[in-house]
Scaffold this motif. Structure first.
Motif, PDB file in Angstrom:
ATOM      1  N   ASP A   1      -8.745  12.573  11.749  1.00  0.00           N
ATOM      2  CA  ASP A   1      -7.334  12.836  11.525  1.00  0.00           C
ATOM      3  C   ASP A   1      -6.902  12.241  10.187  1.00  0.00           C
ATOM      4  O   ASP A   1      -7.435  11.222   9.740  1.00  0.00           O
TER       5      ASP A   1
ATOM      6  N   PRO B   1      -4.549  10.167   7.623  1.00  0.00           N
ATOM      7  CA  PRO B   1      -3.778   8.933   7.825  1.00  0.00           C
ATOM      8  C   PRO B   1      -2.296   9.226   8.000  1.00  0.00           C
ATOM      9  O   PRO B   1      -1.784  10.259   7.576  1.00  0.00           O
ATOM     10  N   ARG B   2      -1.594   8.291   8.643  1.00  0.00           N
ATOM     11  CA  ARG B   2      -0.162   8.480   8.896  1.00  0.00           C
ATOM     12  C   ARG B   2       0.648   8.485   7.614  1.00  0.00           C
ATOM     13  O   ARG B   2       1.649   9.190   7.498  1.00  0.00           O
ATOM     14  N   VAL B   3       0.220   7.677   6.635  1.00  0.00           N
ATOM     15  CA  VAL B   3       0.931   7.593   5.361  1.00  0.00           C
ATOM     16  C   VAL B   3       0.197   8.449   4.343  1.00  0.00           C
ATOM     17  O   VAL B   3      -1.007   8.287   4.133  1.00  0.00           O
ATOM     18  N   ALA B   4       0.927   9.370   3.725  1.00  0.00           N
ATOM     19  CA  ALA B   4       0.296  10.302   2.791  1.00  0.00           C
ATOM     20  C   ALA B   4      -0.344   9.562   1.627  1.00  0.00           C
ATOM     21  O   ALA B   4      -1.515   9.743   1.314  1.00  0.00           O
TER      22      ALA B   4
ATOM     23  N   ASP C   1      -6.963  -0.936   5.365  1.00  0.00           N
ATOM     24  CA  ASP C   1      -6.238  -0.605   6.585  1.00  0.00           C
ATOM     25  C   ASP C   1      -7.191  -0.713   7.777  1.00  0.00           C
ATOM     26  O   ASP C   1      -8.056   0.148   7.970  1.00  0.00           O
TER      27      ASP C   1
ATOM     28  N   SER D   1      -6.790  -0.087  10.810  1.00  0.00           N
ATOM     29  CA  SER D   1      -6.688   1.016  11.760  1.00  0.00           C
ATOM     30  C   SER D   1      -7.508   2.217  11.339  1.00  0.00           C
ATOM     31  O   SER D   1      -7.710   3.134  12.136  1.00  0.00           O
ATOM     32  N   ARG D   2      -7.979   2.223  10.090  1.00  0.00           N
ATOM     33  CA  ARG D   2      -8.800   3.328   9.591  1.00  0.00           C
ATOM     34  C   ARG D   2     -10.268   2.898   9.515  1.00  0.00           C
ATOM     35  O   ARG D   2     -10.978   3.240   8.589  1.00  0.00           O
TER      36      ARG D   2
ATOM     37  N   TYR E   1      -3.315  11.673   1.077  1.00  0.00           N
ATOM     38  CA  TYR E   1      -4.058  11.879   2.317  1.00  0.00           C
ATOM     39  C   TYR E   1      -5.577  11.793   2.131  1.00  0.00           C
ATOM     40  O   TYR E   1      -6.311  12.736   2.414  1.00  0.00           O
TER      41      TYR E   1
ATOM     42  N   ASN F   1      -8.028  -4.323  15.147  1.00  0.00           N
ATOM     43  CA  ASN F   1      -6.645  -4.481  14.746  1.00  0.00           C
ATOM     44  C   ASN F   1      -6.384  -5.840  14.123  1.00  0.00           C
ATOM     45  O   ASN F   1      -5.346  -6.054  13.514  1.00  0.00           O
TER      46      ASN F   1
ATOM     47  N   SER G   1     -10.589   2.613  21.245  1.00  0.00           N
ATOM     48  CA  SER G   1      -9.829   3.777  20.787  1.00  0.00           C
ATOM     49  C   SER G   1     -10.091   4.969  21.692  1.00  0.00           C
ATOM     50  O   SER G   1     -11.115   5.046  22.339  1.00  0.00           O
TER      51      SER G   1
END
Length: 515
Positions: free
Chosen positions: A113, A115-118, A126, A128-129, A161, A503, A515
């Motif tokens: 997917d 990332p949430r922030v472009a 990060d 979370s990535r 992205y 995290n 996850s």
């Protein structure tokens, strides 16, 4: 001309028909195919500006009749040909889509997917990535290998992205079983029709280009199956192992089509067998390094480790290497040249005195490494000399044939660690620095030691990117610690493997969520 026709201007405007031919491979004699003089046609209304306007102006009714007769003739010819064709041929043709259509329809691959922030606001790692393969214990002959993986997405503050293009493979014995058709294998004994390629397969695939993630996902997803399909007891494993890389390259190029023109992936894998042989195949600039404990009265040959000698099992395949440049020149199908970007832009003189680019040398960390270009053009600019995909580069000598090497654990019984990592690790870290981190965690011991080592290697590599650059590449590290089997107790929980996200980087073993 269109404005005149629409405004009712009665002046008859000439439309000149000319022939324009060009070729990127050489000059084409236009005069031999062009008419002696251009034909002239006059436009009376806007309708005649359609691209389908005929070269000759026929009366409208006559043109319609001619079109009808032409269509009827085509239908008649088609009916005759259909009647003459065997029914079996018609059935097979209708049931057989194109090669790429079959590949795309029958094969899928994972995609991450976005990332949430472009676009990230800050150059930070990060958590979370990040993907983490929990430590697992694998029995390999008389040894136990504890292996973990950490795959961290990079950071490109000026790129929208960015998605992680690194992928990895961890496959154990039960996933490496192949079925053989029988016969006589390489040593002369009868084949039993079933066998295993090895006890453990580890691999890293580093994608590049616009569709690099897809190329890496396809390559990593199908490498194990391709290796199984190529392996036979009637053939030496080294040959089928090397051929698997070339077959995976064909898969990627077939499935991706034109999207693989300037996109591809590196591929490096290590295959452990029960007899103590580690076979390494490498395509690209990722790296496989081993740590070998020295005797108590000896000192390591590098300044970073305390008890390990560090041995590179691979040699980065970049345009620094004179032997690779010579190979590419011999294999290239199109005119090509080696140059830095500064040379291509005319900022520096052209030459091929690039240095050797050996690990730890000044050339290895230069800002403008040599690349391969099509002569007279500014593409593709590959800094590597071997890869999966990159079909344009293949015409310039970029190869999917791996360089192979082996490491005998019996001949080097004090081998304690194997690290496989993408160039995101080795861009600013040497093999010695990387193995020093692994050595410390090996000596500390305890469950999860390989996982902690992989995590720290990735963090250290990312920190170097923050110090040296304005972005960070994707970073992947596989750490495999090797122990004698009588020194390790395998718990049932080791059979359960999960992909997780960390995290809290500072509490590697304490704060994890599945996850």
């Amino acid at each position: 001309r269109a404005r005149r026709a629409m405004s009712g201007d009665t002046e008859r405007t000439p439309l000149v028909h000319t022939t324009s031919l060009s070729s990127t491979r050489g000059a084409l004699d236009v005069e031999s195919v062009a008419p002696a003089a251009p034909s002239v046609e006059y436009i009376d209304d806007v309708d005649d500006l359609t691209p389908f306007a005929s070269h000759k102006r026929w009366p409208r009714k006559r043109g319609v009749s001619a079109l009808v007769f032409a269509l009827l003739a085509l239908v008649l010819v088609g009916v005759v040909l259909f009647a003459m064709e065997p029914s079996s041929a018609r059935a097979s043709a209708s049931a057989a889509p194109s090669a790429r259509a079959r590949a795309v329809a029958s094969k899928t691959w994972r995609r991450r997917d976005a990332p949430r922030v472009a676009t990230p606001e800050a150059f930070v790692m990060d958590p979370s990535r990040r993907e983490v393969e929990r430590e697992r214990a694998c029995v390999v002959g008389e040894r136990v290998v504890r292996v973990s993986v950490v795959c961290q997405e990079g950071c490109y503050p000026h790129k929208e992205y960015h998605v992680n293009q690194d992928c990895y493979v961890v496959a154990e014995r039960q996933e490496l079983v192949y079925a053989d058709g029988g016969g006589v294998h390489a040593c002369g004994e009868a084949s039993h029709g079933r066998g295993v390629c090895g006890e453990l397969l580890l691999g890293v695939f580093d994608g590049h280009g616009k569709r690099g993630e897809d190329c890496a996902q396809i390559a990593s997803g199908y490498f194990t199956g391709t290796l199984i399909g190529e392996t036979s007891e009637t053939e030496a494993l080294d040959a089928s192992y090397a051929r698997a890389f070339e077959k995976v390259n064909e898969e990627v190029c077939e499935i991706m089509g034109e999207d693989a023109s300037f996109s591809g992936s590196t591929a490096i894998t290590a295959l452990f067998d029960a007899d103590g042989t580690v076979r390494v195949g490498n395509v690209g600039d990722s790296r496989c390094v081993v740590g070998i404990r020295v005797a108590n009265d000896e000192l390591p040959l590098n300044r970073h480790t305390k008890t390990w000698n560090v041995l590179d099992l691979t040699h980065d395949q970049t345009c620094f290497r004179a032997d690779e440049r010579a190979r590419m020149k011999a294999q290239a199908e199109s005119p090509m040249m080696f140059a830095t970007i500064g040379m291509v832009l005319g900022e520096t003189p052209s030459h091929e005195e690039f240095g050797d680019g050996e690990p730890g040398s000044d050339e290895e960390y230069c800002d403008d490494p040599p690349r391969v270009f099509m002569s007279g053009y500014r593409f593709p600019g590959c800094a590597f000399t071997r890869s999966i995909g990159d079909t344009v580069g293949k015409a310039l000598g970029v190869s999917a044939t791996p360089e192979m090497s082996t490491h005998d654990l019996n001949a080097s019984p004090t081998t304690q660690c194997v690290v496989i990592a993408s160039d995101g690790v080795f861009e600013f870290m040497s093999s010695g620095e990387t193995m020093a981190i692994a050595e410390r965690h090996y000596l500390e011991g305890g469950e999860g030691a390989s996982e902690r080592a992989a995590e720290e290697i990735v963090q250290a590599a990312y920190a170097r990117w923050q110090e040296q650059d304005e972005r960070a590449d994707d970073v992947t590290a596989i750490v495999a610690f090797i122990y004698p089997s009588d020194e390790v107790t395998i718990h049932p929980s080791n059979d359960v493997v999960a992909t997780i996200q960390l995290n809290d980087v500072s509490k590697i073993m304490g704060a994890m969520t599945v996850s």
